[in-house]
Design an enzyme around this catalytic site. Structure first.
Site, PDB file in Angstrom:
ATOM      1  N   ARG A  53      30.505  67.496 120.752  1.00 30.54           N
ATOM      2  CA  ARG A  53      30.717  66.795 119.487  1.00 30.54           C
ATOM      3  C   ARG A  53      32.193  66.437 119.330  1.00 30.54           C
ATOM      4  O   ARG A  53      32.535  65.342 118.889  1.00 30.54           O
ATOM      5  CB  ARG A  53      30.244  67.648 118.325  1.00 30.54           C
ATOM      6  CG  ARG A  53      30.460  66.960 116.990  1.00 30.54           C
ATOM      7  CD  ARG A  53      29.923  67.757 115.850  1.00 30.54           C
ATOM      8  NE  ARG A  53      30.148  67.046 114.607  1.00 30.54           N
ATOM      9  CZ  ARG A  53      30.061  67.588 113.433  1.00 30.54           C
ATOM     10  NH1 ARG A  53      29.722  68.838 113.316  1.00 30.54           N
ATOM     11  NH2 ARG A  53      30.298  66.883 112.368  1.00 30.54           N
ATOM     12  N   GLU A  93      46.857  50.547 107.778  1.00 30.98           N
ATOM     13  CA  GLU A  93      46.220  49.356 108.354  1.00 30.98           C
ATOM     14  C   GLU A  93      44.787  49.657 108.785  1.00 30.98           C
ATOM     15  O   GLU A  93      43.888  48.830 108.609  1.00 30.98           O
ATOM     16  CB  GLU A  93      47.040  48.834 109.533  1.00 30.98           C
ATOM     17  CG  GLU A  93      46.565  47.503 110.061  1.00 30.98           C
ATOM     18  CD  GLU A  93      46.675  46.367 109.055  1.00 30.98           C
ATOM     19  OE1 GLU A  93      45.676  45.616 108.928  1.00 30.98           O
ATOM     20  OE2 GLU A  93      47.718  46.231 108.408  1.00 30.98           O
ATOM     21  N   LYS A 126      39.809  43.997  98.567  1.00 26.91           N
ATOM     22  CA  LYS A 126      40.506  43.617  99.804  1.00 26.91           C
ATOM     23  C   LYS A 126      41.997  43.414  99.550  1.00 26.91           C
ATOM     24  O   LYS A 126      42.835  43.854 100.341  1.00 26.91           O
ATOM     25  CB  LYS A 126      39.900  42.341 100.384  1.00 26.91           C
ATOM     26  CG  LYS A 126      38.542  42.544 101.008  1.00 26.91           C
ATOM     27  CD  LYS A 126      38.067  41.213 101.568  1.00 26.91           C
ATOM     28  CE  LYS A 126      36.898  41.377 102.492  1.00 26.91           C
ATOM     29  NZ  LYS A 126      36.580  40.123 103.180  1.00 26.91           N
TER      30      LYS A 126
END
Length: 132
Positions: free
Chosen positions: A14, A74, A99
């Site tokens: 995992r 970012e 946005k």
């Protein structure tokens, strides 16, 4: 069974897959987001300048935190943009706001990063050009 009901794996496998999926996300952003490429180019330049000017250990720590912050913002901005696109196919003013605000977060942190860079490299650059 949908993806939410799938039992989670445990252990080293995992852990390996979590790094694999994270690297795919980074690769996606590098391939598809012009601003990330610009951020990475600037970060690379700053790291080279750090070696050239021999910045102190504390300055390295500050530079790495700031660079990591810009890249992280970012990445989060891209994630927000993609989720908004997923849930809102048509133009919606709230989607635009989400946005725009995410992009503004990147912008503000990038401005802070520039100021930090100026503070750290100001004196070495003056000395390089024989000023002062």
């Amino acid at each position: 069974m949908d993806w939410k009901e799938k039992p989670k794996q445990k252990g080293i496998r995992r852990l390996f897959f979590s790094f694999f999926f994270a690297s795919r996300g980074l690769w996606y952003v590098l391939k598809n987001e012009q601003n990330m490429v610009i951020h990475m180019a600037i970060a690379s330049t700053i790291l080279v300048l750090g070696f050239v000017f021999g910045v102190s250990l504390i300055e390295w720590a500050i530079l790495l935190v700031v660079i990591g912050g810009v890249i992280t913002f970012e990445l989060v901005n891209t994630a927000i943009e993609r989720v908004v696109d997923l849930v809102s196919e048509d133009y919606h003013p709230l989607a635009k706001i989400a946005k725009d605000v995410a992009a503004t977060a990147v912008f503000v942190y990038s401005l802070i990063a520039v100021v930090v860079g100026i503070i750290i490299f100001y004196q070495p650059l003056l000395e390089l050009f024989g000023i002062k």
